[in-house]
Design an enzyme around this catalytic site. Sequence first.
Site, PDB file in Angstrom:
ATOM      1  N   GLU A 183       0.763  -1.096  -0.223  1.00 35.14           N
ATOM      2  CA  GLU A 183      -0.134   0.083   0.066  1.00 35.14           C
ATOM      3  C   GLU A 183       0.815   1.129   0.026  1.00 35.14           C
ATOM      4  O   GLU A 183       1.678   1.305   1.005  1.00 35.14           O
ATOM      5  CB  GLU A 183      -1.043  -0.086   1.240  1.00 35.14           C
ATOM      6  CG  GLU A 183      -1.635   1.181   1.306  1.00 35.14           C
ATOM      7  CD  GLU A 183      -2.454   0.920   2.771  1.00 35.14           C
ATOM      8  OE1 GLU A 183      -2.978   0.351   3.302  1.00 35.14           O
ATOM      9  OE2 GLU A 183      -2.570   2.270   3.474  1.00 35.14           O
ATOM     10  N   ARG A 228       0.871   9.948   1.356  1.00 28.21           N
ATOM     11  CA  ARG A 228       1.461  10.943   2.558  1.00 28.21           C
ATOM     12  C   ARG A 228       2.583  11.844   1.774  1.00 28.21           C
ATOM     13  O   ARG A 228       3.238  12.786   2.472  1.00 28.21           O
ATOM     14  CB  ARG A 228       1.992  10.268   3.616  1.00 28.21           C
ATOM     15  CG  ARG A 228       0.808   9.653   4.385  1.00 28.21           C
ATOM     16  CD  ARG A 228       1.363   8.861   5.519  1.00 28.21           C
ATOM     17  NE  ARG A 228       0.529   7.806   5.816  1.00 28.21           N
ATOM     18  CZ  ARG A 228       0.513   6.977   6.770  1.00 28.21           C
ATOM     19  NH1 ARG A 228       1.386   6.862   7.484  1.00 28.21           N
ATOM     20  NH2 ARG A 228      -0.408   5.959   6.908  1.00 28.21           N
ATOM     21  N   LYS A 241     -10.809  -1.223   7.080  1.00 32.56           N
ATOM     22  CA  LYS A 241      -9.468  -1.061   7.581  1.00 32.56           C
ATOM     23  C   LYS A 241      -9.928  -1.065   9.283  1.00 32.56           C
ATOM     24  O   LYS A 241     -10.661   0.143   9.283  1.00 32.56           O
ATOM     25  CB  LYS A 241      -8.630  -0.220   7.167  1.00 32.56           C
ATOM     26  CG  LYS A 241      -7.383   0.291   7.696  1.00 32.56           C
ATOM     27  CD  LYS A 241      -6.523   1.040   6.814  1.00 32.56           C
ATOM     28  CE  LYS A 241      -5.382   1.703   7.801  1.00 32.56           C
ATOM     29  NZ  LYS A 241      -4.387   2.349   6.773  1.00 32.56           N
TER      30      LYS A 241
HETATM   31  C1  3PG Z   1      -1.164   3.075   8.354  1.00 34.58           C
HETATM   32  O1  3PG Z   1      -1.390   4.276   7.630  1.00 34.58           O
HETATM   33  O2  3PG Z   1      -1.769   2.184   8.049  1.00 34.58           O
HETATM   34  C2  3PG Z   1      -0.084   3.187   9.572  1.00 34.58           C
HETATM   35  O3  3PG Z   1       0.627   4.411   9.455  1.00 34.58           O
HETATM   36  C3  3PG Z   1       0.529   1.999   9.669  1.00 34.58           C
HETATM   37  O4  3PG Z   1       0.676   1.771  11.064  1.00 34.58           O
HETATM   38  P1  3PG Z   1       1.998   1.275  11.708  1.00 34.58           P
HETATM   39  O5  3PG Z   1       3.126   2.344  11.356  1.00 34.58           O
HETATM   40  O6  3PG Z   1       1.784   1.447  13.118  1.00 34.58           O
HETATM   41  O7  3PG Z   1       2.380  -0.146  10.996  1.00 34.58           O
END
Ligand code: 3PG
Length: 213
Positions: free
Chosen positions: A41, A45, A130
Amino acid sequence: MDELISYLEKTGVIPVVTINDPAKAPYLAEALQNGGINCAEITFRTDAAYEAIKHITRTGGDFFAAAGTVLTTEQADKAADAGAKLMVAPGFNRYVFTYSRDILGVPFIPGVATPSEIDLVYSLDQKIVKFFPAEAMGGIKYIKAVSAPYNMMKFMPTGGISPENLGDYLKLKQVVCCGGSWIAPKDLIEAKDFGEITKRAAEAVRIVKEVRG
Ligand code: 3PG
């Protein structure tokens, strides 16, 4: 959507990636594939997300590129144009969700953290969400609790997932797959440490296989 759910179930994990330099995207995809993971994914950002997804979809063969952090219809347009096969968001924005799924025709997994949000998503005939931020919201205990009334829903927990708790999440039948940035974090991509990314991908695959066979 059923086909997508089966694919994600088989995969078990989806690396959440933030990339600054689109030129690194094909190397990242290759590193993940070498470890046995054929999807990622790529989050919107950074401005590089569009080019990164494009690089992967043009050169990565059957690599499954999803777009993450899709917060606006403009980003959805870009993600679709780049060839993303799935869009994901941390929250639920009805306009962006329906625009992507129903107008652009690209499956969309919105983020939820409350029963009301699950309810709203379900009312739009969507059965996969999600669950974000998973660990901060109560993790496995929370999924078990909300699955009592919402037993038709499937979850993709993300946020705080690691090799330590991945297996426990995957044991839940409501969990399709887990997302997380630990497999290909920004610093490893920046440092071009693709060997370590392959190692982490392989370890995640080992855990998926251990739980799901
Ligand atoms: C996301 O956008 O799904 C999260 O930032 C991922 O979370 P993590 O960095 O705790 O894995």
